[in-house]
Design a protein around this motif. Structure first.
Motif, PDB file in Angstrom:
ATOM      1  N   ILE A 180       0.830  -1.202   0.000  1.00  0.00           N
ATOM      2  CA  ILE A 180       0.000   0.000   0.000  1.00  0.00           C
ATOM      3  C   ILE A 180       0.868   1.257   0.000  1.00  0.00           C
ATOM      4  CG2 ILE A 180      -1.890  -1.128   1.217  1.00  0.00           C
ATOM      5  CD1 ILE A 180      -0.967   0.752   3.639  1.00  0.00           C
ATOM      6  N   GLY A 181       0.300   2.313  -0.555  1.00  0.00           N
ATOM      7  CA  GLY A 181       0.902   3.644  -0.524  1.00  0.00           C
ATOM      8  C   GLY A 181      -0.221   4.655  -0.405  1.00  0.00           C
ATOM      9  N   ASN A 182       0.116   5.909  -0.203  1.00  0.00           N
ATOM     10  CA  ASN A 182      -0.965   6.899  -0.162  1.00  0.00           C
ATOM     11  C   ASN A 182      -1.354   7.305  -1.591  1.00  0.00           C
ATOM     12  OD1 ASN A 182       0.676   9.055  -1.090  1.00  0.00           O
ATOM     13  ND2 ASN A 182       1.302   9.564   0.991  1.00  0.00           N
ATOM     14  N   THR A 183      -2.481   7.949  -1.716  1.00  0.00           N
ATOM     15  CA  THR A 183      -3.031   8.243  -3.048  1.00  0.00           C
ATOM     16  C   THR A 183      -2.267   9.347  -3.764  1.00  0.00           C
ATOM     17  OG1 THR A 183      -4.687   9.603  -1.902  1.00  0.00           O
ATOM     18  CG2 THR A 183      -5.357   7.413  -2.594  1.00  0.00           C
ATOM     19  N   ARG A 184      -1.351  10.016  -3.069  1.00  0.00           N
ATOM     20  CA  ARG A 184      -0.525  11.027  -3.721  1.00  0.00           C
ATOM     21  C   ARG A 184       0.703  10.405  -4.383  1.00  0.00           C
ATOM     22  NH1 ARG A 184      -1.319  12.725   1.358  1.00  0.00           N
ATOM     23  NH2 ARG A 184       0.901  12.564   1.883  1.00  0.00           N
ATOM     24  N   SER A 185       0.886   9.119  -4.147  1.00  0.00           N
ATOM     25  CA  SER A 185       2.069   8.437  -4.682  1.00  0.00           C
ATOM     26  C   SER A 185       2.042   8.414  -6.208  1.00  0.00           C
ATOM     27  CB  SER A 185       2.124   7.003  -4.151  1.00  0.00           C
ATOM     28  OG  SER A 185       3.023   6.229  -4.895  1.00  0.00           O
ATOM     29  N   SER A 186       3.200   8.638  -6.822  1.00  0.00           N
ATOM     30  CA  SER A 186       3.312   8.602  -8.279  1.00  0.00           C
ATOM     31  C   SER A 186       4.032   7.338  -8.750  1.00  0.00           C
ATOM     32  CB  SER A 186       4.086   9.843  -8.769  1.00  0.00           C
ATOM     33  OG  SER A 186       5.378   9.884  -8.180  1.00  0.00           O
ATOM     34  N   GLN A 246      -7.671   7.601   0.818  1.00  0.00           N
ATOM     35  CA  GLN A 246      -6.440   8.147   1.391  1.00  0.00           C
ATOM     36  C   GLN A 246      -5.256   7.213   1.127  1.00  0.00           C
ATOM     37  OE1 GLN A 246      -8.059   8.355   5.410  1.00  0.00           O
ATOM     38  NE2 GLN A 246      -7.930  10.590   5.334  1.00  0.00           N
ATOM     39  N   LEU A 247      -5.553   5.928   1.021  1.00  0.00           N
ATOM     40  CA  LEU A 247      -4.546   4.918   0.703  1.00  0.00           C
ATOM     41  C   LEU A 247      -4.970   4.169  -0.546  1.00  0.00           C
ATOM     42  CD1 LEU A 247      -3.807   3.364   4.229  1.00  0.00           C
ATOM     43  CD2 LEU A 247      -2.395   5.004   2.982  1.00  0.00           C
ATOM     44  N   ARG A 248      -4.006   3.598  -1.251  1.00  0.00           N
ATOM     45  CA  ARG A 248      -4.317   2.777  -2.414  1.00  0.00           C
ATOM     46  C   ARG A 248      -3.467   1.516  -2.387  1.00  0.00           C
ATOM     47  NH1 ARG A 248      -1.006   3.430  -7.333  1.00  0.00           N
ATOM     48  NH2 ARG A 248       0.831   4.741  -6.878  1.00  0.00           N
ATOM     49  N   ILE A 249      -3.996   0.471  -2.994  1.00  0.00           N
ATOM     50  CA  ILE A 249      -3.274  -0.795  -3.103  1.00  0.00           C
ATOM     51  C   ILE A 249      -2.479  -0.788  -4.400  1.00  0.00           C
ATOM     52  CG2 ILE A 249      -3.578  -3.266  -3.479  1.00  0.00           C
ATOM     53  CD1 ILE A 249      -5.904  -3.105  -1.473  1.00  0.00           C
ATOM     54  N   ILE A 308       3.739  -3.328   3.370  1.00  0.00           N
ATOM     55  CA  ILE A 308       2.866  -4.468   3.111  1.00  0.00           C
ATOM     56  C   ILE A 308       2.030  -4.643   4.366  1.00  0.00           C
ATOM     57  CG2 ILE A 308       2.760  -6.947   2.667  1.00  0.00           C
ATOM     58  CD1 ILE A 308       5.415  -6.636   1.120  1.00  0.00           C
ATOM     59  N   MET A 309       0.718  -4.435   4.225  1.00  0.00           N
ATOM     60  CA  MET A 309      -0.155  -4.375   5.393  1.00  0.00           C
ATOM     61  C   MET A 309      -1.410  -5.221   5.204  1.00  0.00           C
ATOM     62  SD  MET A 309      -0.113  -0.356   6.477  1.00  0.00           S
ATOM     63  CE  MET A 309      -0.910  -0.769   8.044  1.00  0.00           C
TER      64      MET A 309
END
Length: 315
Positions: free
Chosen positions: A169-175, A253-256, A239-240
């Motif tokens: 997972i990462g946050n939705t601002r991740s590129s 707020q988070l994305r897989i 990894i969560m």
């Protein structure tokens, strides 16, 4: 002497925790209230029960002996309560469960209906990391434990409750570009680990070793909530278990992040020592779970299952 049952309970908890603060937290009292009850109890003895050295409380030899007697008295009082409730056809007593930290998102839902049905049952649930959970289990200090990875060194029996799916997972601002191969992805990102002894950490390491991936940037945090907040803040990726991030996924707020080899699926399992002779209360709880676990999983975790099916289709 004119000590009260409440004073005995407070003293026994101070001896058990060796801490005024921890005793207060466990008894849901303020620290001053615990200190006052402890002083009132001590005032009835000419011999010290405790002593403070370097701001740390210590239990004297006499105090340890009194604590054993206090525990016997408390157990006898609880036995009287149990007999009374039994004559009314009600379960009573203390149900003791140790839960790995991520399991706090799971275990309460499998307890609610049972505790509501049996008002005489007192719950003691310790939420900590896997190594401490296993220590409690091996020392026979708890009736059950909730884990997601079965240890190899301990002979256990278990009951499966729920799937435990772990994603990157990462946050939705991740590129981050998901079209990169896993080796490139994990070299590019700072990866956030749980502390050693954590079941989530073990699962992450097993995936990394199995995928032959080299990690160049990483950090370590001591709770699942801390890891989640760090990912939300953009400090890295992890990894969560999906069970602990469902609200953040819904809120976008988070994305897989889709990566070959993920998700990893383990099982949330209620475990106990093999051959353990359960008392009537834990035995009744076990029978309750065997009968109701599917309904509970569907009622409270149905949206997690649906999310997982969507992710499978997208992959």
């Amino acid at each position: 002497m004119n000590y009260t049952l409440h004073q005995l309970l407070v003293f026994q908890k101070v001896v058990e925790t060796v801490s005024i603060t921890k005793a207060a937290e466990s008894l849901h009292l303020t620290q001053p209230a615990v200190s006052i009850q402890l002083k009132n109890f001590q005032d009835q003895f000419d011999i010290p029960l405790t002593e403070v050295i370097g701001r740390k409380i210590h239990i004297t030899e006499f105090g340890q002996e009194i604590a054993v007697l206090a525990e016997n008295i408390i157990n006898q009082v609880q036995a009287i309560d149990s007999k009374t409730m039994a004559y009314k056809g009600q379960l009573t007593g203390r149900l003791k469960i140790a839960v790995v930290s991520t399991g706090k998102y799971v275990m309460p839902y499998f307890l609610g209906d049972f505790l509501n049905e049996h008002s005489g049952v007192e719950l003691h649930m310790d939420v900590t990391n896997k190594s401490m959970v296993m220590k409690s289990l091996e020392n026979n200090e708890v009736d059950f434990a909730l884990v997601s990875i079965l240890p190899k060194a301990v002979n256990l029996e278990y009951l499966d409750l729920l799937d435990n799916d772990l994603y990157l997972i990462g946050n939705t601002r991740s590129s981050l570009n998901e079209k990169m191969d896993p080796e490139e992805i994990f070299q590019e990102m700072p990866l956030i680990f749980r502390e050693k002894g954590s079941g989530t950490r073990q699962t992450m390491e097993r995936f990394i070793e199995g995928s032959k991936i080299s990690i160049h940037k990483k950090m370590e945090l001591t709770s699942n909530e801390a890891v989640k907040q760090a990912v939300l803040a953009g400090l890295g990726y992890s990894i969560m278990p999906i069970i602990g991030i469902k609200n953040e996924l819904v809120a976008e707020q988070l994305r897989i992040i889709s990566v070959k080899g993920l998700p990893i699926t383990t099982k949330w399992r209620l475990v106990w020592l093999k051959g353990k002779k359960h008392l009537p209360l834990p035995l009744a709880y076990l029978e309750f779970l065997k009968k109701e676990k599917e309904k509970i999983a569907s009622r409270f975790f149905g949206e997690v299952t649906a999310e997982k099916e969507i992710l499978k289709k997208e992959a």
